[in-house]
Design a protein around this motif. Structure first.
Motif, short mmCIF file in Angstrom:
data_model
loop_
_atom_site.label_atom_id
_atom_site.label_comp_id
_atom_site.label_asym_id
_atom_site.label_seq_id
_atom_site.Cartn_x
_atom_site.Cartn_y
_atom_site.Cartn_z
N SER A 19 0.42 0.15 -5.60
CA SER A 19 0.48 0.18 -4.14
C SER A 19 1.00 1.49 -3.54
O SER A 19 0.96 1.67 -2.33
CB SER A 19 1.36 -0.97 -3.63
OG SER A 19 2.65 -0.87 -4.17
N ARG A 30 -0.13 0.56 -0.02
CA ARG A 30 -0.89 -0.65 0.26
C ARG A 30 0.11 -1.80 0.41
O ARG A 30 0.96 -2.02 -0.46
CB ARG A 30 -1.84 -0.95 -0.89
CG ARG A 30 -2.67 -2.20 -0.68
CD ARG A 30 -3.54 -2.51 -1.85
NE ARG A 30 -4.35 -1.33 -2.19
CZ ARG A 30 -5.00 -1.20 -3.32
NH1 ARG A 30 -4.93 -2.13 -4.23
NH2 ARG A 30 -5.71 -0.13 -3.55
N ARG A 34 1.08 -5.54 0.31
CA ARG A 34 0.61 -6.71 -0.42
C ARG A 34 0.65 -7.93 0.47
O ARG A 34 1.51 -8.06 1.32
CB ARG A 34 1.45 -6.94 -1.66
CG ARG A 34 1.34 -5.79 -2.63
CD ARG A 34 2.16 -6.09 -3.86
NE ARG A 34 2.18 -4.90 -4.68
CZ ARG A 34 1.62 -4.81 -5.86
NH1 ARG A 34 1.01 -5.86 -6.37
NH2 ARG A 34 1.66 -3.70 -6.54
#
Length: 119
Positions: free
Chosen positions: A89, A116, A118
């Motif tokens: 991520s 990113r 989650r």
């Protein structure tokens, strides 16, 4: 695909790079066309190096349909960068670019930390 917004050298400090009717007259920034070449090399699963060259030609700006002297620009930037992936991520990108024409910035530094979220 990248998008670039440029402001001609003759633009007023508070103007945008859009044709507009203001108190000083109709300002029309010059059209721009250019090309980019680049490549990336993966060093391993987590890191990579990139090299690129970007060149832009910007036509003269005009005020009230009269060309603005000195507003034709030719910019070229040679850049190198590196990326590293810390996890699924989070990654980090750094780059440095050097201007190779008179109208280009002398140095461009870039840093990004994309992540990113989650669900």
């Amino acid at each position: 695909m990248t998008g670039i917004t440029t402001a001609p050298a003759a633009a007023e400090p508070n103007s945008l790079n859009l044709a507009t009717d203001e108190a000083f007259g109709r300002f029309d920034p010059g059209d721009s066309i250019g090309f980019s070449l680049g490549m990336a090399i993966a060093l391993n699963l987590n890191s990579s190096l990139s090299f690129a060259y970007d060149h832009q030609f910007t036509r003269r700006s005009s005020v009230n349909s009269r060309p603005v002297p000195g507003s034709y620009l030719t910019t070229g930037v040679l850049s190198a960068g590196s990326s590293y992936v810390f996890s699924d991520s989070v990654s980090m990108d750094v780059s440095i670019g050097v201007g190779v024409t008179v109208d280009s910035p002398d140095v461009q530094l870039g840093f990004s930390l994309p992540f990113r979220m989650r669900q």
